[in-house]
Design a protein around this motif. Structure first.
Motif, PDB file in Angstrom:
ATOM      1  N   THR A  40       5.039  12.472  11.091  1.00 32.04           N
ATOM      2  CA  THR A  40       4.549  11.740   9.794  1.00 32.04           C
ATOM      3  C   THR A  40       4.999   9.927  10.084  1.00 32.04           C
ATOM      4  O   THR A  40       4.085   8.797  10.155  1.00 32.04           O
ATOM      5  CB  THR A  40       4.060  11.935   8.639  1.00 32.04           C
ATOM      6  N   ARG A  41       6.703  10.282   9.950  1.00 30.42           N
ATOM      7  CA  ARG A  41       7.263   9.161   9.786  1.00 30.42           C
ATOM      8  C   ARG A  41       7.140   8.231  11.312  1.00 30.42           C
ATOM      9  O   ARG A  41       6.992   6.667  11.089  1.00 30.42           O
ATOM     10  CB  ARG A  41       8.654   8.927   9.780  1.00 30.42           C
ATOM     11  N   ALA A  42       6.456   8.449  12.452  1.00 29.53           N
ATOM     12  CA  ALA A  42       6.435   7.494  13.593  1.00 29.53           C
ATOM     13  C   ALA A  42       4.864   7.926  13.735  1.00 29.53           C
ATOM     14  O   ALA A  42       4.334   7.262  14.732  1.00 29.53           O
ATOM     15  CB  ALA A  42       7.224   8.312  15.224  1.00 29.53           C
ATOM     16  N   THR A  43       4.538   8.095  12.619  1.00 29.48           N
ATOM     17  CA  THR A  43       2.041   8.292  12.870  1.00 29.48           C
ATOM     18  C   THR A  43       2.306   6.221  11.751  1.00 29.48           C
ATOM     19  O   THR A  43       1.999   6.011  10.793  1.00 29.48           O
ATOM     20  CB  THR A  43       1.849   8.995  12.177  1.00 29.48           C
ATOM     21  N   PRO A  44       1.622   4.777  13.008  1.00 26.64           N
ATOM     22  CA  PRO A  44       1.410   4.206  11.890  1.00 26.64           C
ATOM     23  C   PRO A  44       0.487   4.360  11.059  1.00 26.64           C
ATOM     24  O   PRO A  44      -1.429   4.662  11.954  1.00 26.64           O
ATOM     25  CB  PRO A  44       0.903   3.496  13.136  1.00 26.64           C
ATOM     26  N   THR A  45       0.231   3.956  10.286  1.00 28.06           N
ATOM     27  CA  THR A  45      -1.026   3.140   9.266  1.00 28.06           C
ATOM     28  C   THR A  45      -0.856   4.637   7.957  1.00 28.06           C
ATOM     29  O   THR A  45      -1.722   4.955   7.135  1.00 28.06           O
ATOM     30  CB  THR A  45      -2.543   3.230   9.496  1.00 28.06           C
ATOM     31  N   LYS A  46      -0.307   5.635   8.107  1.00 26.21           N
ATOM     32  CA  LYS A  46      -0.405   6.957   7.341  1.00 26.21           C
ATOM     33  C   LYS A  46       1.205   7.070   6.369  1.00 26.21           C
ATOM     34  O   LYS A  46       2.056   6.242   6.122  1.00 26.21           O
ATOM     35  CB  LYS A  46       0.166   7.842   8.032  1.00 26.21           C
ATOM     36  N   ASN A  75      -3.832  11.807  23.651  1.00 22.55           N
ATOM     37  CA  ASN A  75      -2.208  12.590  23.144  1.00 22.55           C
ATOM     38  C   ASN A  75      -1.760  12.194  21.872  1.00 22.55           C
ATOM     39  O   ASN A  75      -0.604  12.529  21.576  1.00 22.55           O
ATOM     40  CB  ASN A  75      -1.144  13.287  24.211  1.00 22.55           C
ATOM     41  N   GLU A  76      -2.770  11.201  21.734  1.00 18.78           N
ATOM     42  CA  GLU A  76      -1.997   9.940  20.601  1.00 18.78           C
ATOM     43  C   GLU A  76      -2.624  10.884  19.247  1.00 18.78           C
ATOM     44  O   GLU A  76      -3.709  11.311  19.239  1.00 18.78           O
ATOM     45  CB  GLU A  76      -2.243   8.729  20.232  1.00 18.78           C
ATOM     46  N   ARG A 137      -3.143  15.193   3.670  1.00 17.19           N
ATOM     47  CA  ARG A 137      -4.322  14.839   4.077  1.00 17.19           C
ATOM     48  C   ARG A 137      -4.403  12.854   5.513  1.00 17.19           C
ATOM     49  O   ARG A 137      -4.590  12.066   4.846  1.00 17.19           O
ATOM     50  CB  ARG A 137      -5.967  14.919   4.379  1.00 17.19           C
ATOM     51  N   TRP A 138      -4.350  13.021   6.541  1.00 16.49           N
ATOM     52  CA  TRP A 138      -4.578  11.500   6.583  1.00 16.49           C
ATOM     53  C   TRP A 138      -5.263  11.497   8.250  1.00 16.49           C
ATOM     54  O   TRP A 138      -4.854  12.539   9.218  1.00 16.49           O
ATOM     55  CB  TRP A 138      -2.844  11.195   7.209  1.00 16.49           C
ATOM     56  N   ILE A 139      -6.565  10.573   8.347  1.00 18.75           N
ATOM     57  CA  ILE A 139      -7.039  10.305   9.293  1.00 18.75           C
ATOM     58  C   ILE A 139      -7.311   9.334   9.887  1.00 18.75           C
ATOM     59  O   ILE A 139      -7.709   8.358   9.144  1.00 18.75           O
ATOM     60  CB  ILE A 139      -8.599  10.999   9.164  1.00 18.75           C
ATOM     61  N   ARG A 140      -6.850   9.508  11.163  1.00 15.87           N
ATOM     62  CA  ARG A 140      -7.197   7.842  11.665  1.00 15.87           C
ATOM     63  C   ARG A 140      -8.425   7.164  11.284  1.00 15.87           C
ATOM     64  O   ARG A 140      -9.257   7.590  11.977  1.00 15.87           O
ATOM     65  CB  ARG A 140      -6.713   7.599  13.224  1.00 15.87           C
ATOM     66  N   ARG A 141      -7.928   5.682  11.750  1.00 10.00           N
ATOM     67  CA  ARG A 141      -9.855   4.729  11.472  1.00 10.00           C
ATOM     68  C   ARG A 141     -10.647   5.115  12.041  1.00 10.00           C
ATOM     69  O   ARG A 141     -11.677   5.178  12.038  1.00 10.00           O
ATOM     70  CB  ARG A 141      -9.278   3.361  10.478  1.00 10.00           C
TER      71      ARG A 141
END
Length: 232
Positions: A40-46, A75-76, A137-141
């Motif tokens: 989660t810390r390495a996931t941009p925009t989360k 695989n992103e 919960r997080w979903i990429r744009r």
């Protein structure tokens, strides 16, 4: 209480896993929350993960939590969600929130003196026993607006039922998410679930409580249909 065949549970989860695959998402389930926090810390925009899913603030025993990740064709990371089980046999969800034990393993050590949480939802007082909590919960744009929340809801409910068969399954969500219909698979909602202020975390929320009873979750899995319940 009716018995749900393991095959029903497997088919329920598999149906939603296949739906995710058709969207170009490969799902996986993990149990190491140190690994989850690194992701989660390495996931941009989360947005930062709340302390109830951070093991250095709120340890999660083996078998009492899991997280879900979806990756795209490259695989992103495309989606994330986490769940944990609270044993509230001698308490209730409202008290668990207001004591800050829902967020910190030891509030006396980790909470700021000015931290507070107020739960006005009367139903939270009735939520006792094994309470499964879903969040983060997080979903990429680029994957939003494609029905992904419904798929994630199906997977999470299937896994939570298979692991815990909880007495209640719940989440705390912003009212705007309810208004735009992005909360799937919950039979009930009530405002005033959590007015939360965590000073060191820079968290200020006023969320609704959404939930299913254990029997409603059981019926959902047995029927194979996550859409049978709508928030009311």
């Amino acid at each position: 209480m009716s018995i749900v065949s393991p095959l029903h549970v497997s088919r329920f989860i598999q149906a939603h896993d296949l739906a995710a695959a058709k969207k170009g998402i490969k799902l996986s389930i993990g149990f190491d929350f140190h690994e989850y926090l690194a992701i989660t810390r390495a996931t941009p925009t989360k947005a930062p993960t709340y302390p109830n899913f951070r093991p250095e603030r709120s340890p999660i025993k083996t078998g009492e939590g899991y997280w879900m990740m979806g990756v795209d064709a490259n695989n992103e990371v495309a989606l994330l969600e986490a769940a944990r089980l609270y044993d509230l046999s001698d308490s209730n969800f409202a008290d668990h929130l207001e004591s800050l034990q829902a967020f910190y393993g030891e509030p006396a050590i980790y909470a700021h003196p000015q931290d507070r949480c107020t739960c006005r939802a009367a139903s939270a007082k009735q939520m006792t026993g094994r309470v499964a909590y879903h969040g983060d919960r997080w979903i990429r744009r680029d994957f939003r607006g494609q029905g992904i929340p419904k798929i994630m809801a199906g997977i999470a409910r299937g896994v939570s039922f298979a692991m815990w068969a909880p007495d209640f399954l719940c989440a705390l969500v912003a009212r705007k998410r309810l208004d735009r219909g992005s909360v799937y698979g919950y039979a009930h909602y009530e405002p005033g679930g959590s007015a939360l202020h965590l000073l060191d975390e820079a968290i200020v929320d006023d969320d609704c409580l959404v939930w299913l009873t254990g029997e409603e979750l059981r019926a959902m899995v047995q029927s194979g249909d996550v859409t049978q319940f709508v928030v009311t």
